[in-house]
Scaffold this motif. Structure first.
Motif, PDB file in Angstrom:
ATOM      1  N   ARG A  10      -9.956  33.937  19.620  1.00 42.24           N
ATOM      2  CA  ARG A  10      -9.030  32.799  19.761  1.00 42.24           C
ATOM      3  C   ARG A  10      -7.583  33.594  19.736  1.00 42.24           C
ATOM      4  O   ARG A  10      -7.230  34.439  19.012  1.00 42.24           O
ATOM      5  CB  ARG A  10      -9.185  31.702  18.616  1.00 42.24           C
ATOM      6  CG  ARG A  10      -8.504  30.465  18.874  1.00 42.24           C
ATOM      7  CD  ARG A  10      -8.606  29.790  17.326  1.00 42.24           C
ATOM      8  NE  ARG A  10      -7.711  30.213  16.434  1.00 42.24           N
ATOM      9  CZ  ARG A  10      -6.584  29.696  16.449  1.00 42.24           C
ATOM     10  NH1 ARG A  10      -6.097  28.846  17.058  1.00 42.24           N
ATOM     11  NH2 ARG A  10      -6.014  30.257  15.289  1.00 42.24           N
ATOM     12  N   LYS A  11      -6.704  32.794  20.720  1.00 43.81           N
ATOM     13  CA  LYS A  11      -5.263  33.535  20.647  1.00 43.81           C
ATOM     14  C   LYS A  11      -4.528  32.316  20.894  1.00 43.81           C
ATOM     15  O   LYS A  11      -4.445  31.424  21.477  1.00 43.81           O
ATOM     16  CB  LYS A  11      -5.120  34.286  21.646  1.00 43.81           C
ATOM     17  CG  LYS A  11      -3.535  34.856  21.906  1.00 43.81           C
ATOM     18  CD  LYS A  11      -3.286  35.725  20.637  1.00 43.81           C
ATOM     19  CE  LYS A  11      -1.843  36.086  20.666  1.00 43.81           C
ATOM     20  NZ  LYS A  11      -1.406  36.861  19.483  1.00 43.81           N
ATOM     21  N   PRO A  21     -11.585  29.496  20.874  1.00 41.60           N
ATOM     22  CA  PRO A  21     -12.383  30.470  20.674  1.00 41.60           C
ATOM     23  C   PRO A  21     -13.277  30.615  21.822  1.00 41.60           C
ATOM     24  O   PRO A  21     -13.933  29.846  22.450  1.00 41.60           O
ATOM     25  CB  PRO A  21     -13.216  29.865  19.451  1.00 41.60           C
ATOM     26  CG  PRO A  21     -12.185  28.944  18.848  1.00 41.60           C
ATOM     27  CD  PRO A  21     -11.086  28.335  19.995  1.00 41.60           C
ATOM     28  N   SER A  56      -5.872  35.772  16.864  1.00 43.66           N
ATOM     29  CA  SER A  56      -5.510  35.067  15.977  1.00 43.66           C
ATOM     30  C   SER A  56      -6.832  34.852  15.087  1.00 43.66           C
ATOM     31  O   SER A  56      -6.601  34.635  13.830  1.00 43.66           O
ATOM     32  CB  SER A  56      -5.230  33.564  16.522  1.00 43.66           C
ATOM     33  OG  SER A  56      -3.918  33.710  17.530  1.00 43.66           O
ATOM     34  N   SER A  57      -8.057  34.927  15.715  1.00 44.16           N
ATOM     35  CA  SER A  57      -9.189  34.874  14.932  1.00 44.16           C
ATOM     36  C   SER A  57     -10.234  35.280  15.774  1.00 44.16           C
ATOM     37  O   SER A  57      -9.981  35.456  17.242  1.00 44.16           O
ATOM     38  CB  SER A  57      -9.509  33.573  14.245  1.00 44.16           C
ATOM     39  OG  SER A  57      -9.792  32.678  15.202  1.00 44.16           O
ATOM     40  N   ASP A  59     -13.608  38.328  16.790  1.00 44.14           N
ATOM     41  CA  ASP A  59     -13.752  39.884  16.698  1.00 44.14           C
ATOM     42  C   ASP A  59     -13.869  40.535  18.260  1.00 44.14           C
ATOM     43  O   ASP A  59     -14.645  39.648  18.866  1.00 44.14           O
ATOM     44  CB  ASP A  59     -14.989  40.386  15.833  1.00 44.14           C
ATOM     45  CG  ASP A  59     -14.608  40.373  14.326  1.00 44.14           C
ATOM     46  OD1 ASP A  59     -13.439  40.599  14.014  1.00 44.14           O
ATOM     47  OD2 ASP A  59     -15.622  39.775  13.585  1.00 44.14           O
ATOM     48  N   SER A  68     -10.991  45.004  16.406  1.00 41.98           N
ATOM     49  CA  SER A  68      -9.921  43.655  16.387  1.00 41.98           C
ATOM     50  C   SER A  68      -8.476  44.370  15.927  1.00 41.98           C
ATOM     51  O   SER A  68      -7.358  43.921  16.169  1.00 41.98           O
ATOM     52  CB  SER A  68     -10.221  42.507  15.579  1.00 41.98           C
ATOM     53  OG  SER A  68     -11.712  42.325  16.001  1.00 41.98           O
TER      54      SER A  68
END
Ligand SMILES: Nc1ncnc2c1ncn2[C@@H]1O[C@H](COP(=O)(O)OP(=O)(O)O)[C@@H](O)[C@H]1O
Ligand SMILES: [Mg+2]
Lengths: 334, 288
Positions: A10-11, A21, A56-57, A59, A68
């Motif tokens: 996710r960015k 995601p 942002s989250s 892998d 990551s």
């Protein structure tokens, strides 16, 4: 080796979530194309894989290794930028040598690799020139040369051909395709041009606003678009879409027929219309047909020698098994 | 600007500017040239319109000339190194995204707006003064002896003052150059495995070379004629007498206009020699 796996990547830039995601698997040696309209997050996704942006989250794994938080240099990937990003004050040779020099490779091995890359890319005669003295296509090749000497796990291309003219673009497309066959290295290629995607990819990833709309081979996408967006995006000229009564006859909210699956006739057929413009390309003729009472314009792809002109009356019949059906949400009805 | 008509229009339009420049620069230069060949000492009432090269010989052979020349070169070189190195570092710093960027940039430019005389006096009295200067307080606070900058290391003190004034200029030019660097080049270098220091050395510095050349050329021309800072701090004493200051002393303190004029002409020739020399070594950066 170059197997790349994205898990829940996710960015967000500030409050704006550019990539929701997202999961994706890219097999070793595959030629994957990210395609989608401008601003849909293709470059961002590529830069996340490259490590030029932090996730942002989620892998990112390359060959089973979670990268990551690994720096771009240590991911073993090479990138070719849209602007080429050549170093203007260095000769072509020094440009290509730069990554090798940074990794402190010995001089003899460097020269060997540079000579090899130059011969593959037809750059041998230009090695002592500066990038400013080269044509667009040659600069592109230098950028590719700089990528291949590193022997990376995967190549990343961000719209590499968008600064070239049409003729050169076709030539480079073929060259990159052949390079992939020779090297058999994973390539991830970003473009907004569906023709590039269709002609080059083993696997196409269609993106819209950061969401993956469909993943599949070019022909899968062509024959079985998962939704209206993919149906409209893949194929040129674009698919004709019909709603209302015509669609209801087929038990759908919307039906789609590609221009090449409509049979035109001067005498009989299912739908009647008037020819607006006919574009004669020699091999094909694109007919733009109005006044059918179904949609504003229907595009038909007919043979090169069809004898239909402005204001002629024409009848159209869709090929029965080539009709795509979509429900009210725009999803394909199997 | 290709047609004959537009060319002649352009000529007519720049004519006034060229005329003013000619009057402004040429007449003083010609008068200086004229006086430099004369024995002209107004207080004694001497005026001999032609004494040949006597003034030049006297100026060049006097013991003060060589030391003034060396002082000038040291001063220019010192100021250039501080402003270029400091300017590059500041430009890189100011290019980073940060809170209050606009305000910080204005602060950095501020010294450029302070008159040379004023800034030299501020430095002399507020910072360098042995009894009340801020540096003395700082030294005492840290337990050291206060240091009398202007008499212990006068040349360095003046270099610091002038460098402080010119740092904004260098920073500004270098900042625009830093900002014009294509960020994809830096990203490409990062992916090519170049650590920050290598990116600076191989990508940023070569990109800045042209701007650095411009800064060196422009500053050298202005720095060769530093005057106010010397006048209000050391009065040319303690090895801070530059060529410009020497000319001033000859004309006004010794009231020898002829000798001073000859010094002036020599300074002009030297400035041109240095400029051509600089163009030669760094000018390569200006083409391509
Ligand atoms: N550094 C950034 N800061 C904020 N927004 C960004 C940044 N980079 C990209 N975006 C936004 O993310 C979206 C996707 O951009 P991008 O990945 O460049 O699209 P594409 O390459 O598909 O055209 C755009 O709306 C863009 O404005
Ligand atoms: Mg993009």
């Amino acid at each position: 080796m170059g197997r790349i796996v994205l898990k829940g990547v996710r960015k967000a830039f500030g409050d704006v979530e550019v990539i929701p995601p997202l999961d994706l698997e890219i097999e070793d040696g595959e030629f994957v194309v990210f395609v989608g309209p401008s601003g849909c997050g293709k470059s961002t996704l590529l830069r996340l894989i490259a490590g030029l942006e932090d996730v942002s989250s989620g892998d990112i794994e390359i060959d089973e290794r979670n990268v990551s938080t690994v720096s771009p240099a240590k991911r073993g990937l090479a990138m070719v930028f849209q602007s080429y990003a050549l170093y203007p004050h260095m000769s072509v040779r020094k440009n290509i040598a730069f990554p090798l020099r940074m990794s402190k490779m010995d001089k003899a091995e460097q020269d060997k690799r540079i000579a090899h890359a130059a011969s593959i890319l037809n750059l041998t005669d230009y090695l002592e020139r500066r990038p400013g003295q080269l044509s667009g296509g040659q600069r592109q090749r230098v950028a590719i040369g700089r990528a291949i000497v590193r022997e990376p796990a995967a190549f990343l291309f961000d719209e590499p051909l968008s600064n070239l003219d049409a003729a050169l673009r076709h030539g480079m497309r073929v060259e990159i395709g052949e390079l992939h066959k020779d090297l058999a290295t994973t390539m991830i290629y970003v473009t907004h041009d569906q023709i590039e995607a269709m002609t080059m990819a083993d696997k196409i990833v269609v993106l819209r606003a950061g969401y993956i709309e469909q993943v599949g081979s070019p022909l899968e996408l062509y024959h079985k678009p998962r939704n209206l967006f993919v149906a409209g995006f893949i194929g040129s000229p674009t698919m004709n879409l019909f709603e209302g009564a015509t669609a209801a006859e087929h038990g759908a909210h919307t039906i789609g027929v590609r221009p090449e699956h409509l049979v035109p006739s001067k005498t009989e057929g299912l739908w009647k219309g008037r020819v607006g413009l006919s574009e004669h390309l020699g091999s094909d003729t694109f007919l733009h047909i109005h006044d059918t009472g179904l949609t504003e314009t229907i595009t038909v792809r007919a043979g090169g020698d069809i004898d239909l002109h402005h204001n002629d009356t024409v009848y159209l019949t869709p090929e029965a098994d080539k009709i795509h059906r979509f429900d009210a949400q725009g999803l394909r009805i199997a | 600007m290709a047609t004959a008509h537009s060319k002649s229009a352009a000529r007519i339009m720049i004519a006034p500017a060229v005329f003013v420049l000619l009057v402004w620069m040429l007449i003083p230069l010609l008068m200086t040239l004229y006086f430099s060949f004369a024995d002209y000492r107004p207080l004694r009432g001497t005026f001999d319109a032609w004494i040949g090269f006597d003034n030049y010989v006297r100026f060049l052979t006097s013991s003060s000339f060589m030391s003034a020349l060396i002082t000038t070169l040291w001063m220019v070189a010192g100021i250039l190194s501080i402003t270029i190195i400091g300017g590059v570092l500041l430009a890189l710093l100011l290019d980073q995204p940060m809170y209050g960027q606009g305000f910080v940039r204005i602060l950095v430019i501020a010294p450029f707006f302070v008159m040379p005389t004023v800034s030299a006096l501020v430095w002399k009295n507020m910072f360098f003064n042995v009894d009340n200067g801020l540096f003395s307080y700082l030294f005492k606070g840290l337990g050291f002896q206060p240091y009398d900058f202007l008499s212990q290391s006068p040349l360095l003190s003046i270099i610091v003052i002038v460098a402080w004034q010119w740092l904004p200029f260098a920073t500004l030019i270098l900042l625009t150059a830093v900002q014009s660097l294509d960020s994809e080049q830096l990203e490409a270098a990062e992916m090519d495995g170049a650590p920050a220091l290598s990116r600076f050395r191989f990508i940023i510095l070569p990109h800045l070379s042209r701007a650095i050349t411009v800064v060196i050329l422009i500053q050298t021309i202005f720095l060769l004629s530093i005057f106010a800072e010397i006048f209000v701090t050391t009065n040319g004493a303690f090895g801070t007498r530059t060529l410009t200051y020497l000319v001033y002393q000859r004309v006004l303190e010794s009231q020898n206009v002829g000798l001073g004029s000859a010094g002036g002409i020599i300074a002009v020739i030297l400035a041109n020699v240095i400029a051509i020399f600089l163009m030669r070594i760094v000018g390569k950066n200006l083409d391509n």
